[in-house]
Each structure stands twice: as structure tokens, then as C-alpha cells.
Scaffold this active site. Structure first.
Site, short mmCIF file in Angstrom:
data_model
loop_
_atom_site.label_atom_id
_atom_site.label_comp_id
_atom_site.label_asym_id
_atom_site.label_seq_id
_atom_site.Cartn_x
_atom_site.Cartn_y
_atom_site.Cartn_z
N ARG A 85 11.52 13.39 25.06
CA ARG A 85 10.70 14.51 25.54
C ARG A 85 11.53 15.72 25.92
NH1 ARG A 85 8.04 13.63 30.48
NH2 ARG A 85 9.32 11.83 30.96
N GLU A 142 -2.49 0.60 28.51
CA GLU A 142 -1.91 0.91 27.19
C GLU A 142 -2.49 0.04 26.08
OE1 GLU A 142 -0.17 0.16 29.93
OE2 GLU A 142 0.74 2.07 30.51
#
Lengths: 311, 273
Positions: A165, A56
């Protein structure tokens, strides 16, 4: 109003649509493309979908580098990693360098559910709020998500977009206009106002208003949408008008929405009773989203109780 | 490299050293050791290999440079000033409040700086992003990056190493300034790096070892790296911390040290014309 729609599908479809008109839009993922749903973008524009692997920090610095060349990178990962893991990269390479990185943190708070405490971001907003000039938004439904992604793409500067999501019902009519720094009044009321952030908490706040309505309370609900800048004008106006304000966030109480509203209230001298719904200085743990929402007292009955306690 | 060209680049390297020592001496303290050890590669880049236009520092056709060891900013500022990116007078403002030349490189303050750096380990990743974007745009420019040996302790470098090799970013030509010294001691004392070139090769890069104070060797290594079609390149420059600066050459403790105007003047005089 539209039906319930998966938020990640809206995110990916919006990027595909924007990507057709602007070839500078690129997507970065850290081995969570399947989770974020941006495989759709990769299929449409394979060269512009970059999977950095489980790295990341590297992904966020790469996004910053790409933006020096005019690219508009949307880099996504779970919100815990977007904030805790890649914070310095986002801070220095993105924000301090005044670049143009759109960082998307998915599965906020209890939405991390069975992934548990390691993956449960109750602090991402607090961390992000400390970054000078950063825009922080958390859409509440598919309509606001699409509009805020579109605005993020056209805005010059870093944005942190907190994204649930899972499916969420539409709270707005198609075509409703949104902008950074603006909240929306979802429900009018005279006895108190609930200010909520994100799809889960806006839903719970509206349910709480219904519960209270059955008991004779007339409670307003504001969808905060933009944590930074916060729509202080609207929030203070409603605080003064109703005299009772409760903030709701799928996040720890310290440092995010509740704190931002408290700061605005205190510094403006607005007189009102005030309470915060949020996680009270605790780590996350495993459970279903519903179980966890109850475990951390984020649900409608707790919100309703908090409103009633403001006497 | 013919002797005339070599002499020209060596003179430029000396000028970079003198200007960097002067600006640090003016302020009174600074990252002198790691600035001196990259003077020669900067001379080769700005004297020959790096395409750039001082009057148009963001021109799309330029080569990019990410000085990931951002604390060596003064050496880069010396090269940029010498090439006319900004007035020489700026050099005496190093680290003064409101300066355009902060200790660590800042793309928003200094003409010719392509990426803001200073938090070690992020520059090579940014270079990967720039290289990826250039590829998308069909831009043939080269992305140069300079990282430190102490900086190589940061794991993010190795994430970038994997990424660049995986995506065959042959438009990256990187350097490690292997001067064997970091803040708390030698690199072998603090966190041994072993054979850096073997590590980079194992990560899928073209990796070579060169004398980082030999402008001809650096130049030849860049030429070879630029011919690479499918791999990024890492040129491991074996250098001496403080190289060329009489009061700190070879001193491990020269990472960030006090420098008086007198010390600076003496060191500059010793470097000669």
C-alpha cells in the site's frame, strides 16, 4: 518517470476510473476500506462498494456469488487474511467454481511492520500458487499496478494481486504495457541476474546491482511481476546468459518465487548457480519495515553478498 | 393449498425420492439421508415456486437456488432431470468418472446449478453475493438457498446471516433442513443447535418453523417470505433424515451409506406410484 506515489491511491484511483466505464466493477472490503483507500470508490459509487465487516471468509464467498451475476469484484484485505483466513472460500467458491474474483492482499511480508507476526504474510504466495490456474501478480510500482489492475478487470478468471500500500517510486514510464505471465528487464548486465518480486524487493535488487557495480560487477535485474504464470522463458534465457541467478522475495523462500524459478531451472536443465533471498522458515515479528527487512536479510547488501557468493 | 395441487406436489416429491434413490443405488453409495429430507422443498420449488426455464438455465429472469448442502446434489439432480434440464439418462452416471452429475453441486457441469457447493458454510454467503448483485441490477428474482443443520455449525453461516440482515436482502429465501442428524450423531449430541428459528430471528431474519415434509406448509412459508420487504427469510424445516426411503428413514447413520441396487429397488417399490 513519475514521482513516488502511494500505491493504495493508485489502486483506488484505477478502480474509480475503470468503474466509470464498467458498472459491473464492484469493491468489497472487510473493515479495511480506510487502509486500502477504496473510500474513494465508495464515494463515487456508493452502491457498488460493499463492506462485509470483519468477516473475510464471508466477503470472498460473497464476491464469488456476485461474479456469478457478471459482477467483477475486487475484494481486498491484509494479505494474511486474504490467504490464510479465506483460503478455502477463494479456492472453492472462487477458483474451483471457475468464477471471477479479484482478491487483493495488502501489506505483504515485512510491510505489515508494527502489526507483527499475526499479520505478516510470508506464506500467502505459497498458498496461492497451489491453486490451479490462478493468476498471481505483484506490481512493483504505480505504473505496473495500474496496468495490472486494469488487466485483472478485463481478464475472465480469478486473480490474486499482492499489493504494497505504501508509496513506491515509478520504475516504468507512463503507458508501459504489462501482461500476466510477462516479466520485465529493468537493468541489463552480464555477470549475474537478480529476479525480484514486488515493490520492496525490486527496489532492493536495483540497489544491490548498484552496490555490485561499484565493485566491478555488471548485474542484470528482472522485475518478475507475475509469479503465476511465471515468465520462465525470460528467466531461463537470462539464467543461461549470465550463469548466476538470485531470486528476491518479501516472503518465505519455500514455495513462491525462488521455488518457481528453481523448478524451471531444474526441469529445463539450465546450468547456472542459484541462490534465494527470502525469509528462511521463520515467523514474522514487530518492527519497522526497514528493521524487519534487515532482520530477515532482504536488503540490498544481503542480495549483493548472495550474488558474490555464487562462484 | 387445494388438494389437487397438494397431490401433484406430493407426487413430484415422491418422484424426486425415487430418482435419487435409484441413482445412488446405481453407484452403490451416497448421501441418501440428506437427499431424502429435502425432497419436499425441492418439489415445492421446482413444481411451483422457483421460476426457471429448462431450455435456458442461465436466463437472467430466473430465480436462483444455492444448494449449500451440496452433498444432497442427487435430490436436486432428480428434480432438474424431471423438469427437463438434462436427459434422464444422465442420472445413472452419478459420480462416474467424467460425469456431469458429481456428488456435490458443480455449476460448470450441471445445467440448472447456479453455484458450486460442497465445502459447507459457503453457500449462504454466495447467495448473499447473488442477491446483492441482483439488487444492483434491479432484477426482482428471488435467491433461494438450502443449508443443512449440521452445516449450521460453520460460523460463516452466521457471518452471512449478519450481512443479509444488515443489507436488508429480502430477496433471499433460505431453508434449513433440520433433520437432527449429522455424520457423527444427532445434532444435539454433536453440537446442539437449540432453537434455530430463535437464532435466525435474533440475527434479524424473518424466521419460521415448518413441517419440512408438508408441501402446503412449505409453500405457504415461501409465499409469506416473498412478501417480506426489508428482511431476508429463514424457513426452518423440521424434517426426518432419510424420509420416505424404507431402509434409512429416521436413521442418523444415513448421511453417506452403501446402497445396493436391490435395496434401492425395494425402497422405490415401497414408495409406490
Amino acid at each position: 518517470m513519475e514521482a513516488i506515489k502511494e500505491m493504495r491511491a493508485v489502486y483506488a484511483e484505477t478502480l474509480v476510473r475503470l468503474g466509470a466505464a464498467d458498472s459491473n466493477i464492484v469493491v468489497l472490503e472487510a473493515d479495511l476500506m480506510k487502509a486500502t483507500g477504496t473510500g474513494l470508490f465508495a464515494k463515487a459509487y456508493p452502491d457498488r462498494a460493499i463492506n462485509a465487516g470483519v468477516a473475510e471468509a464471508n466477503m470472498v464467498s460473497i464476491a464469488a456469488g456476485m461474479s456469478t451475476e457478471g459482477k467483477i469484484p475486487f475484494a481486498a484485505t491484509f494479505a494474511c487474511f486474504a490467504s490464510r483466513r479465506a483460503f478455502d472460500q477463494f479456492f472453492v467458491s472462487g477458483n474451483y467454481a471457475r468464477l471471477n474474483v479479484k482478491l487483493v492482499g495488502t501489506d505483504p511480508g515485512v510491510c505489515a511492520a508494527a502489526n507483527g507476526g499475526t499479520h505478516m504474510p510470508f506464506e500467502d504466495l505459497t498458498l496461492m500458487r497451489a491453486i490451479p490456474g490462478l493468476v498471481i501478480v505483484e506490481p512493483s510500482d504505480p505504473v505496473s499496478l495500474e496496468a495490472l489492475v486494469e488487466q485483472a478487470a478485463s481478464y475472465k478468471g480469478c486473480v490474486y494481486l499482492r499489493l504494497q500500500r505504501k508509496a513506491a517510486p515509478a520504475r516504468y514510464a507512463a503507458g508501459e504495457r504489462f501482461e500476466f505471465g510477462k516479466a520485465k528487464v529493468l537493468r541489463q548486465g552480464t555477470d549475474a541476474v537478480i529476479v525480484a518480486l514486488g515493490a520492496l524487493m525490486v527496489g532492493e535488487a536495483l540497489k544491490a546491482a548498484e552496490l555490485l557495480s561499484a565493485e566491478g560487477w555488471d548485474v542484470a535485474v528482472i522485475d518478475a511481476l507475475s509469479l503465476k504464470p511465471l515468465d520462465e522463458k525470460l528467466v531461463l534465457e537470462w539464467a543461461a546468459k549470465t550463469g548466476k541467478l538470485v531470486t528476491c522475495e518479501n516472503h518465505q523462500k519455500r514455495g513462491a518465487l525462488g521455488s518457481a524459478v528453481a523448478e524451471a531451472l531444474a526441469e529445463s536443465g539450465t546450468t547456472c548457480r542459484f541462490a534465494r533471498i527470502g525469509v528462511d522458515d521463520q515467523f514474522g515479528e514487530v518492527g519497522t519495515q526497514d528493521w524487519l527487512a534487515e532482520r530477515f536479510h532482504l536488503t540490498a547488501p544481503h542480495i549483493a553478498a548472495a550474488v558474490k557468493n555464487l562462484h | 393449498m387445494d388438494p389437487t395441487e397438494r397431490a401433484g406436489l406430493e407426487t413430484f416429491a415422491k418422484e424426486i425420492r425415487k430418482l435419487a434413490i435409484g441413482m445412488i443405488g446405481e453407484y452403490g453409495v451416497g448421501h441418501i439421508g440428506g437427499a431424502m429430507s429435502i425432497a419436499d422443498v425441492l418439489a415445492v420449488l421446482y413444481g411451483k415456486r422457483l421460476k426457471a426455464d429448462a431450455r435456458n438455465p442461465r436466463s437472467p429472469g430466473r430465480d436462483r437456488l444455492v444448494l449449500s448442502k451440496g452433498h444432497a446434489g442427487p435430490a436436486l439432480y432428480a428434480a432438474l432431470a424431471a423438469k427437463g434440464f438434462f436427459p434422464m439418462e444422465w442420472l445413472t452416471t452419478l459420480n462416474q468418472g467424467g460425469t456431469m452429475l458429481p456428488s456435490h453441486c458443480d455449476r460448470n457441469r450441471t445445467p440448472g446449478i447456479d453455484m458450486t457447493t460442497g465445502s459447507l458454510g459457503q453457500g449462504l454467503s454466495a447467495a448473499c453475493g447473488i442477491a446483492t448483485a441482483l439488487r444492483l441490477d434491479g432484477n426482482p428474482a428471488t435467491v433461494f438457498a438450502i443449508i443443512g443443520d449440521g452445516e449450521s455449525d460453520e460460523g460463516q453461516n452466521w457471518e452471512a446471516a449478519m450481512f443479509a440482515a444488515h443489507r436488508k436482502l429480502s430477496n433471499i429465501v433460505a431453508f434449513t433442513d433440520f433433520n437432527n442428524a449429522q455424520i457423527d450423531g444427532t445434532t444435539e449430541e454433536i453440537l446442539g443447535l437449540g432453537s434455530l428459528s430463535s437464532k435466525w430471528a435474533a440475527f434479524g431474519w424473518n424466521a419460521v418453523d415448518v413441517d419440512g415434509h408438508d408441501v402446503g406448509a412449505i409453500d405457504a412459508a415461501i409465499e409469506k417470505a416473498k412478501a417480506s420487504k426489508d428482511k431476508p427469510s429463514m424457513i426452518v424445516m423440521h424434517t426426518v433424515k432419510g424420509k420416505g426411503c424404507s431402509f434409512c428413514e429416521g436413521q442418523v447413520g444415513s448421511h453417506n451409506m452403501p446402497v445396493t441396487r436391490e435395496m434401492a429397488a425395494e425402497a422405490i417399490a415401497k414408495l409406490g406410484a
